[in-house]
Scaffold this motif. Sequence first.
Motif, PDB file in Angstrom:
ATOM      1  N   SER A   1       9.282  -1.095  -0.616  1.00 48.56           N
ATOM      2  CA  SER A   1       9.606  -1.581  -1.965  1.00 48.56           C
ATOM      3  C   SER A   1       9.660  -0.480  -3.001  1.00 48.56           C
ATOM      4  O   SER A   1      10.364  -0.584  -4.002  1.00 48.56           O
ATOM      5  N   GLY A   2       8.908   0.600  -2.777  1.00 50.85           N
ATOM      6  CA  GLY A   2       8.897   1.711  -3.725  1.00 50.85           C
ATOM      7  C   GLY A   2       9.580   2.935  -3.148  1.00 50.85           C
ATOM      8  O   GLY A   2      10.749   2.884  -2.769  1.00 50.85           O
TER       9      GLY A   2
ATOM     10  N   THR B   1       0.822  -1.206   0.000  1.00 52.64           N
ATOM     11  CA  THR B   1       0.000   0.000   0.000  1.00 52.64           C
ATOM     12  C   THR B   1       0.859   1.260   0.000  1.00 52.64           C
ATOM     13  O   THR B   1       2.062   1.216   0.251  1.00 52.64           O
ATOM     14  N   THR B   2       0.213   2.384  -0.272  1.00 54.72           N
ATOM     15  CA  THR B   2       0.850   3.697  -0.134  1.00 54.72           C
ATOM     16  C   THR B   2       0.316   4.341   1.134  1.00 54.72           C
ATOM     17  O   THR B   2      -0.894   4.540   1.278  1.00 54.72           O
TER      18      THR B   2
ATOM     19  N   ASN C   1       2.638  12.062  -7.802  1.00 59.34           N
ATOM     20  CA  ASN C   1       4.057  11.709  -7.935  1.00 59.34           C
ATOM     21  C   ASN C   1       4.485  10.447  -7.194  1.00 59.34           C
ATOM     22  O   ASN C   1       5.550   9.891  -7.504  1.00 59.34           O
ATOM     23  N   ILE C   2       3.691  10.005  -6.244  1.00 53.83           N
ATOM     24  CA  ILE C   2       4.034   8.803  -5.478  1.00 53.83           C
ATOM     25  C   ILE C   2       3.085   7.654  -5.798  1.00 53.83           C
ATOM     26  O   ILE C   2       3.491   6.558  -6.156  1.00 53.83           O
ATOM     27  N   GLY C   3       1.774   7.928  -5.685  1.00 60.68           N
ATOM     28  CA  GLY C   3       0.775   6.901  -5.962  1.00 60.68           C
ATOM     29  C   GLY C   3      -0.498   7.160  -5.199  1.00 60.68           C
ATOM     30  O   GLY C   3      -0.540   8.005  -4.288  1.00 60.68           O
TER      31      GLY C   3
ATOM     32  N   ASN D   1       4.829   2.272  -0.815  1.00 60.94           N
ATOM     33  CA  ASN D   1       5.351   3.633  -0.663  1.00 60.94           C
ATOM     34  C   ASN D   1       5.017   4.162   0.726  1.00 60.94           C
ATOM     35  O   ASN D   1       3.939   3.870   1.271  1.00 60.94           O
ATOM     36  N   LEU D   2       5.929   4.957   1.279  1.00 57.42           N
ATOM     37  CA  LEU D   2       5.729   5.525   2.602  1.00 57.42           C
ATOM     38  C   LEU D   2       6.182   6.980   2.567  1.00 57.42           C
ATOM     39  O   LEU D   2       7.338   7.276   2.251  1.00 57.42           O
TER      40      LEU D   2
END
Length: 268
Positions: free
Chosen positions: A55-56, A6-7, A81-83, A32-33
């Motif tokens: 992972s991202g 998840t983001t 820009n991230i998700g 993403n974090l």
Amino acid sequence: MELTGTTIVITGAASGIGAALARRCADERPANLVLADRDIEGAGAVVRSIEDGVSGQCVAWSLDVGREGANEAFIAEVEANIGPIDLFVANAGIATGASEQGDDATWDAIWDINTMAHVRSARALIPLWLERGGGYLLTTASAAGLLTNLGDAPYSVTKAAAVAFAEWISITYGDRGVKVSCLCPQGVRTPLLFPPGQEGEPAPLAADVVRAMNIIEPEEVAEAVLQGLADERFLILPHEEVGRYAAHKGTDRERWIKGMRKLQASLV
């Protein structure tokens, strides 16, 4: 909620509960974090300590949640820009130690950070989540939002408003895929309660009251949060006694108020 892949966005992430949540969330292998804070250097230090678990993208972001328009712009940039944001942790908060005599600037500042930042973030997120069929909002409120905080009227009022807003979002959008949890800890060993460099100095009444109670570590709060998210539970209480206090308050408010007056009289 399953956090893997998840983001996740966390505000107030440079220290305390926010930093502990970031570290614990990283253990779950999110895609993403994003760690946002006014203290960009502190947020960056947390990122460097956990980025291998993501992972991202794992990034620090400079953000003043109390500034009008900042939350909406921040969310739009992360989405672009991230998700797509799956979990938004509205964690940033401040205290004042003020009474009703606090000036308007004091009340306005804490209102913007402790309550309106949640409203403004939800204003940007809810349409996106409804369109996508779901999302998760985690609000960091406080036991003060369910009870009160002796010695800090603005903190008590704004945290109660944060709880009420989280409840409203859950009621209004819960059947449309928007999930909400509200974190209400009591005493936690954070810079908010134990400011660096002030060890041994007299504490304001608000801090003194909480420090006399059961103090837990931010990591314990983070663990309670992960369990609450797994259960998709609305109210997350790292201090179980807060649930009992709130139940007593709801059952006999007159007795509860008298008890709080007695506690206050013993401390001043």
